[in-house]
Design an enzyme around this catalytic site. Structure first.
Site, PDB file in Angstrom:
ATOM      1  N   GLY A 160       2.338 -29.170 -23.500  1.00 27.96           N
ATOM      2  CA  GLY A 160       2.156 -28.161 -22.464  1.00 27.96           C
ATOM      3  C   GLY A 160       1.081 -28.568 -21.480  1.00 27.96           C
ATOM      4  N   PRO A 162      -2.470 -28.734 -19.427  1.00 31.97           N
ATOM      5  CA  PRO A 162      -3.866 -28.735 -19.901  1.00 31.97           C
ATOM      6  C   PRO A 162      -4.471 -27.346 -19.815  1.00 31.97           C
ATOM      7  CG  PRO A 162      -3.464 -30.537 -18.354  1.00 31.97           C
ATOM      8  CD  PRO A 162      -2.252 -29.658 -18.295  1.00 31.97           C
ATOM      9  N   THR A 164      -4.248 -24.797 -21.998  1.00 33.29           N
ATOM     10  CA  THR A 164      -3.476 -23.664 -22.511  1.00 33.29           C
ATOM     11  C   THR A 164      -3.765 -23.370 -23.976  1.00 33.29           C
ATOM     12  OG1 THR A 164      -1.624 -25.203 -22.851  1.00 33.29           O
ATOM     13  CG2 THR A 164      -1.591 -23.872 -20.858  1.00 33.29           C
ATOM     14  N   SER A 167      -6.086 -27.481 -28.263  1.00 30.43           N
ATOM     15  CA  SER A 167      -7.178 -27.897 -29.149  1.00 30.43           C
ATOM     16  C   SER A 167      -7.733 -26.714 -29.939  1.00 30.43           C
ATOM     17  CB  SER A 167      -8.293 -28.552 -28.336  1.00 30.43           C
ATOM     18  OG  SER A 167      -8.820 -27.653 -27.378  1.00 30.43           O
ATOM     19  N   SER A 613      11.127 -28.756  -1.258  1.00 33.45           N
ATOM     20  CA  SER A 613      10.822 -27.494  -0.587  1.00 33.45           C
ATOM     21  C   SER A 613      10.763 -27.651   0.929  1.00 33.45           C
ATOM     22  CB  SER A 613       9.501 -26.918  -1.102  1.00 33.45           C
ATOM     23  OG  SER A 613       8.407 -27.686  -0.669  1.00 33.45           O
ATOM     24  N   LYS A 656       0.844 -21.686  -0.076  1.00 31.69           N
ATOM     25  CA  LYS A 656       1.404 -22.119   1.205  1.00 31.69           C
ATOM     26  C   LYS A 656       1.189 -21.054   2.278  1.00 31.69           C
ATOM     27  CE  LYS A 656       4.990 -25.029  -0.879  1.00 31.69           C
ATOM     28  NZ  LYS A 656       6.435 -25.211  -1.128  1.00 31.69           N
TER      29      LYS A 656
END
Length: 739
Positions: A160, A162, A164, A167, A613, A656
Site C-alpha cells: 500500500g 506510504p 498507511t 509498520s 487527463s 487542479k
C-alpha cells in the site's frame, strides 16, 4: 495530465542436551563444567518460571491494557488470547472503538458532527489505548488479518501507499503473538575445527548465567596462573641475583616466563562462549526491523580478523554476529520496501523461512570470516513484508510464493468512509500523536475538527477520510510546534491553519513558485480569446496542481497526415493523443489525411507529461485550430476522453482547481463524475466557477468563443454522435484514471 514524477491522485537445539556442544577439555574445565551444571541444576525447577513468568507478566499487562481500552469486553478477559479468539468468532472489536463518555455527551446528530458525537474540551480528555493494535486507525481488513496471522503464526505481506500503518501493524503483531518460551543462543569454540563453531540454544535468561559462569571460572584460573607466574618470576630473579649474580639474565628469564604465561592464558579466554542472541530482558515476542538492512545485518556475519595466526587471532566463535533473522526468532521480522533487498539476500531469507534455521558465515568473500560457518541457528520468526505496489515487481517470486502459501497478502486502504465512529477515531489519533511526541500542547475541539476537515480534503473522495496518517501526523506536529513556540496552553484552530501553509510538500512549494514565475513573465494567459490554445491542468507529486497550456496547429503535410505531439509525452499520454485524433476524424468535415496536427505541451518540464487527463484539453485545442474558432483564455480544464467523446473522471481535481484559482483563471471545466470529489479551500470558492461536463460537446459549448461558429460545431458533433448531453450520464462504474 501530469508533470514531473507523479501523475495525479495517489491512486532450535535442545537446552538440556547431554552432549553439549563446545564443551571445554575435561582436564582443564572441570570447575567450569561443575559451575555451569550448578547453574543448570539451579534453574531446572525454576526454568519454567524464569522463562515463562515474564511472558505471563506480559499477559497480565496486556489484560489490564485491554480492560482499559476495550468497551465491550469484561474486566476478567485476557487481552492476548481472548481478543484473538473473539475475532475468530467473528467479532471485529479489539478495543479500538471510541465511544462517547456518557449519554449526556451524545450529540443528537452524531453523523453530522465533525467529532462524531464526542464532546471534549481538548484531546487531553481522550483516553489513548496502551496496545498498538488498538491505536490503528481504519485498516479494518488489515487488522483482522494481522490478528488471525498472529494467532496462527502466519507470514503477512502488506502492500500500500506510504504512511498507511504498515509498520505499526507489524509492531502490533509482535504483541499479539502466542506466548512462547523465548530462547538465548550461545556459540562455542569447536576444538576440532575452529572455523566451525558450535551453537547451543537455552531458555531466555540462562545464556547470561552460562557465560558468567565460564567467565568466573576463567577469572579464577587466571588468578591461579598469575599467582604461580609471579612466584616463578621471583624465584628466577632471586636465583639470578643471589646464586648466579647475573641480574640481566634474571630479567630476561622473567620476561620469557611472563610472556609464556600470558600467551597460555589466551586459551582460557577462548573457551568462553559467545552469547549470540540474548532475550533475558525481553518481555514480549521480539520485533526486528530489517528495513534496508545489508546482507550481514539481515543474515548474520563473521567479523574480519587481520591477525589470523601466531596466537594473536580472535577465536572465530567470538567474531560471529547475529543477523535480524536470528534476533527475531520466536518473534516478528519486519522488512519494509522488501523489493530493495538484493536477490541473493531474498533467496537466503526464503531458506531461513523454509528451514527454520540458518547458519552464519562471513558475507564478504575477502574477509577471514568467509572461512567460518557456524552450526545452524534458529530462525523461527514470522515475517511481515511491506512495500508499495512496485514491490511486487522486484520481489523474488519464490519468496512471495512462500509468504502467499503460508500466510496472507493484504492491500492497505488509502481512504475510509467518513462515519461518526471514524471521526471519533481521528480525534483519538490527534491525542495519540500528542502523547507520542510528548512535547506538544493538547489540541482544542476546534483544532481537532480542522484536522478532520483536512483528512477529508486529502482523501480526494467525497464521503471519505484519508488514511495516510503519517502525513496528517506531520500536520499535527507542525501545528503543535507553532502553539508551543507561542507558549500556548492548547493548540488552536489558527495554529492548524497556519501549519497547513507551513507543512506544504516540496511539490506544492515548487508548484506555487512555478505559478508566480509564470505570472512575472506573463506566460499564463487568463484573458481574451486565442485559436488553438487551451489552459490545461496537471499535478506535481500528490498534492500540488499547476496550469499547463496546450497549443495546437494544423499545417499541410508533406506526406500522409499525422499527429505530432511534443512535451516529453509518456506512454499513457501518447495513447490519449491518439484517442483524441479518432474523435477529430469522426466529427470534422475537413479531410485531414493530408494535414499534420501539431500538439505542444508548453513548458512541460523535465518530467514530461504522464497520464490521460489532458485528453479534453488536447481535443479542444485541435478542434479550435482545425475550425479556426478561438478558445476562452479565462478558462482551464481537465478530464479524460473516450473515443466516443465521453468525458471520464480523473484524479487530483481539487488541487487542479486551486491551481487555476491561484493563476487568476475564472472558470474550470471538470468531469461530472468528479463533481463530488471537489473539496477546495474556502478562500478559493468565490474566485472560480466550476462547470461539470460529461461529453466533449459540453466542453466545446463552454470553452469556444464566437457564438455562430461554436453553435455550428457543437450541433454537428451532437448530430454525429447522436448523444444529447442533457440525456447522458457517466456511469457510476467509471473510476478516476491514473492521471
Amino acid at each position: 495530465m501530469s508533470e514531473n514524477i507523479d501523475t495525479d491522485d495517489p491512486p532450535a537445539a535442545d537446552a538440556e542436551d547431554a552432549d553439549e556442544v563446545g564443551e571445554l577439555d575435561p582436564a582443564e574445565t572441570s570447575d567450569a563444567e561443575s559451575t555451569e551444571e550448578s547453574v543448570d541444576a539451579g534453574d531446572a525447577e525454576a526454568e519454567g518460571e524464569a522463562t515463562d513468568s515474564p511472558v505471563e507478566a506480559d499477559a497480565a499487562g496486556d489484560e489490564d491494557a485491554d480492560v482499559d481500552a476495550t468497551t465491550d469486553e469484561s474486566a476478567g478477559d485476557d487481552a492476548g488470547d481472548d481478543a484473538v479468539d473473539a475475532d475468530a468468532n467473528g467479532s471485529t472489536d479489539l478495543g479500538s472503538d471510541v465511544e462517547v463518555a456518557s449519554e449526556d455527551a451524545v450529540v443528537e446528530d452524531a453523523d453530522e458532527d465533525l467529532l462524531g458525537g464526542l464532546e471534549i474540551d481538548s484531546t487531553s480528555d481522550i483516553e489513548v489505548p496502551d496496545r498498538l493494535v488498538d491505536q490503528v486507525i481504519g485498516q479494518d481488513h488489515a487488522r483482522d488479518v494481522v490478528k488471525k496471522a498472529a494467532k496462527q503464526r502466519r507470514h503477512v505481506m502488506m502492500i500500500g501507499s506510504p504512511g498507511t500503518g504498515k509498520s505499526m501493524l507489524a509492531k502490533a503483531m509482535s504483541q499479539l503473538l502466542p506466548k512462547e518460551e523465548l530462547q538465548d543462543v550461545l556459540v562455542y569454540h569447536n576444538p576440532d575445527d575452529g572455523n566451525e563453531p558450535k551453537t547451543r540454544t537455552v531458555p531466555a535468561g540462562k545464556g547470561e548465567q552460562i557465560v558468567d559462569a565460564h567467565k568466573e571460572e576463567a577469572r579464577k584460573r587466571n588468578q591461579m596462573r598469575s599467582f604461580l607466574m609471579w612466584i616463578i618470576i621471583a624465584i628466577v630473579i632471586g636465583y639470578a641475583l643471589l646464586i648466579v649474580e647475573q641480574i640481566l639474565i634474571g630479567i630476561l628469564a622473567a620476561g620469557v616466563i611472563y610472556l609464556a604465561f600470558r600467551y597460555g592464558s589466551r586459551g582460557n579466554d577462548a573457551m568462553i562462549p559467545n552469547l549470540l542472541v540474548n532475550n533475558a530482558n525481553q518481555q514480549t515476542a521480539p520485533f526486528e526491523d530489517a528495513t534496508g538492512a545489508h546482507a550481514g545485518a539481515l543474515l548474520g556475519d563473521v567479523r574480519h580478523d587481520p591477525f589470523q595466526s601466531g596466537g594473536m587471532e580472535t577465536p572465530s566463535h567470538d567474531r560471529v554476529e547475529a543477523g535480524a533473522i536470528h534476533k527475531g526468532n520466536k518473534g516478528v521480522l519486519f522488512i519494509d520496501e522488501i523489493n530493495t533487498l538484493d536477490i541473493r539476500s531474498q533467496q537466503k531469507l526464503m531458506t531461513a523461512i523454509q528451514e527454520g534455521e540458518f547458519s552464519i558465515t562471513g558475507q564478504s568473500e575477502r574477509s577471514s570470516g568467509a572461512m567460518v560457518q557456524t552450526e545452524p541457528v534458529p530462525t523461527d520468526f514470522v515475517m511481515v513484508a511491506a512495500g508499495n505496489l512496485d514491490a511486487l515487481e522486484n520481489m523474488h517470486p519464490a519468496l512471495r510464493s512462500r509468504v502467499k502459501g503460508s500466510g496472507y497478502e493484504v492491500y492497505m486502504d488509502d481512504t475510509i468512509e467518513d462515519e461518526a465512529e471514524m471521526r471519533r477515531k481521528y480525534a483519538r489519533f490527534v491525542a495519540q500523536e500528542v502523547e507520542k511526541d510528548g512535547r506538544l500542547p493538547h489540541f482544542t475541539e476546534d483544532a481537532v475538527q480542522e484536522v478532520i476537515l483536512e483528512a477529508r480534503r486529502r482523501s480526494g473522495r467525497k464521503g471519505h477520510l484519508s488514511l495516510k496518517l503519517r502525513d496528517l501526523g506531520g500536520l499535527v506536529r507542525v501545528a503543535g510546534d507553532i502553539a508551543r513556540a507561542e507558549d500556548k496552553e492548547f493548540t488552536e484552530r489558527t495554529d492548524v491553519l497556519q501549519a497547513k501553509r507551513r507543512s506544504r510538500s516540496i511539490e506544492q512549494q515548487l508548484a506555487d513558485n512555478y505559478i508566480e514565475r509564470r505570472k512575472d513573465y506573463e506566460l499564463t494567459v487568463n484573458q481574451g480569446d486565442v485559436v488553438g490554445r487551451v489552459n490545461g491542468l496537471a499535478v506535481m507529486g500528490e498534492d500540488s496542481g499547476i496550469v499547463l497550456p496546450v497549443m495546437a496547429e494544423v499545417t499541410p503535410s508533406q506526406g500522409p497526415g499525422e499527429v505530432i505531439a511534443t512535451g516529453q509525452l509518456q506512454e499513457m499520454a501518447e495513447e490519449a493523443v491518439q484517442n483524441v485524433s479518432a474523435i477529430i476524424k469522426k466529427f470534422s468535415d475537413e479531410d485531414i489525411s493530408q494535414k499534420d496536427v501539431h500538439i505542444q505541451f508548453v513548458q512541460a518540464g523535465e518530467g514530461g507529461v504522464d497520464g490521460d487527463s489532458a485528453s479534453i484539453t488536447v481535443a479542444t485545442a485541435v478542434i479550435s485550430a482545425l475550425e479556426d474558432v478561438p478558445v476562452e483564455q479565462n478558462l482551464a480544464m481537465t478530464g479524460s476522453l473516450s473515443v466516443r467523446g465521453d468525458v471520464l473522471p480523473v484524479g487530483g481535481v481539487t488541487h487542479k482547481i486551486e491551481a487555476a484559482a491561484k493563476s487568476g483563471l475564472e472558470t474550470v471545466v471538470i468531469p461530472k463524475a468528479n463533481e463530488q470529489d471537489v473539496m477546495i479551500e474556502d478562500e478559493y470558492k468565490d474566485q472560480i466557477e466550476i462547470i461539470p461536463v460529461s461529453h466533449i460537446s459540453e466542453v466545446l459549448e463552454v470553452a469556444l468563443a464566437g457564438e455562430p461558429e461554436k453553435d455550428s460545431l457543437v450541433d454537428r458533433l451532437k448530430s454525429i454522435t447522436g448523444k444529447a448531453l442533457e440525456k447522458r450520464e457517466v456511469g457510476p462504474q467509471s473510476s478516476p484514471s491514473p492521471q
